[in-house]
Design a protein around this motif. Structure first.
Motif, PDB file in Angstrom:
ATOM      1  N   UNK A 180      37.922  33.863  32.826  1.00  0.00           N
ATOM      2  CA  UNK A 180      37.171  33.577  34.033  1.00  0.00           C
ATOM      3  C   UNK A 180      37.905  32.164  34.510  1.00  0.00           C
ATOM      4  N   UNK A 181      37.568  32.128  35.678  1.00  0.00           N
ATOM      5  CA  UNK A 181      38.155  30.936  36.767  1.00  0.00           C
ATOM      6  C   UNK A 181      39.586  30.814  36.798  1.00  0.00           C
ATOM      7  N   UNK A 204      36.474  39.856  40.308  1.00  0.00           N
ATOM      8  CA  UNK A 204      37.347  39.239  40.998  1.00  0.00           C
ATOM      9  C   UNK A 204      37.066  39.123  42.250  1.00  0.00           C
ATOM     10  N   UNK A 205      36.963  37.701  42.746  1.00  0.00           N
ATOM     11  CA  UNK A 205      36.725  37.313  44.034  1.00  0.00           C
ATOM     12  C   UNK A 205      37.916  37.025  44.860  1.00  0.00           C
ATOM     13  N   UNK A 206      38.116  37.917  46.115  1.00  0.00           N
ATOM     14  CA  UNK A 206      39.213  37.758  46.807  1.00  0.00           C
ATOM     15  C   UNK A 206      38.941  36.910  48.258  1.00  0.00           C
ATOM     16  N   UNK A 207      39.775  36.056  48.495  1.00  0.00           N
ATOM     17  CA  UNK A 207      39.249  35.036  49.659  1.00  0.00           C
ATOM     18  C   UNK A 207      40.562  35.561  50.856  1.00  0.00           C
ATOM     19  N   UNK A 261      35.829  35.533  38.256  1.00  0.00           N
ATOM     20  CA  UNK A 261      34.679  34.664  38.519  1.00  0.00           C
ATOM     21  C   UNK A 261      33.471  35.260  37.468  1.00  0.00           C
ATOM     22  N   UNK A 262      32.555  34.443  36.920  1.00  0.00           N
ATOM     23  CA  UNK A 262      31.544  34.980  35.943  1.00  0.00           C
ATOM     24  C   UNK A 262      30.507  35.907  36.816  1.00  0.00           C
TER      25      UNK A 262
END
Length: 145
Positions: free
Chosen positions: A76-77, A102-105, A142-143
């Protein structure tokens, strides 16, 4: 003209020409859509793949076009910058074959508007319901979503 500026200008001109050609092609072939595309069936396995433990992001919907991201996070991270020349703001579908969220920006450096994709999820079109087509610039594991 500096090499990187020239490269960016050539890339923009090439994309503009490609879009014009694509629009013309769509108009000309609108009546000749293959039955497979009309029915919305899955893409053949040989056309796309994403190995276990990887996050794959594709240029076009239905996991077609160039595979710009083929990332294997190990925790993570973990962070991933989508390349500015190939893939940045061009992602239209993705496969998350990992056990990570997964965080997508929509901006570089993990900022701006974002979406979160659950583990073992695939999205065949980031336009439908996600409103994130051609927006991705960076991603991280991300968690929580």
């Amino acid at each position: 003209m500096a090499g990187s500026k020239k490269k960016a200008l050539v890339g923009r001109l090439g994309r503009g020409a490609a879009l014009g050609f694509a629009a013309t092609t769509v108009i000309v072939t609108l009546g000749a859509v293959p039955a497979q595309a009309q029915e919305g069936t899955a893409v053949d396995a040989q056309d796309w793949s994403c190995d276990s433990g990887r996050i794959c992001m594709y240029e076009d919907s239905n996991y077609t076009g160039s595979k710009y991201v083929n990332w294997k996070p190990t925790g993570t991270n973990q962070k991933y910058q989508i390349d500015g020349w190939d893939g940045d703001n061009e992602i239209s579908s993705l496969i998350n074959n990992t056990s990570y969220r997964i965080r997508i920006y929509d901006n570089d450096d993990y900022s701006g508007y974002s979406i979160c994709v659950a583990p073992h999820t695939d999205i065949n079109n980031l336009k439908n319901g996600w409103v994130f087509n051609d927006e991705a610039e960076s991603a991280k594991t991300v968690t929580r979503c």
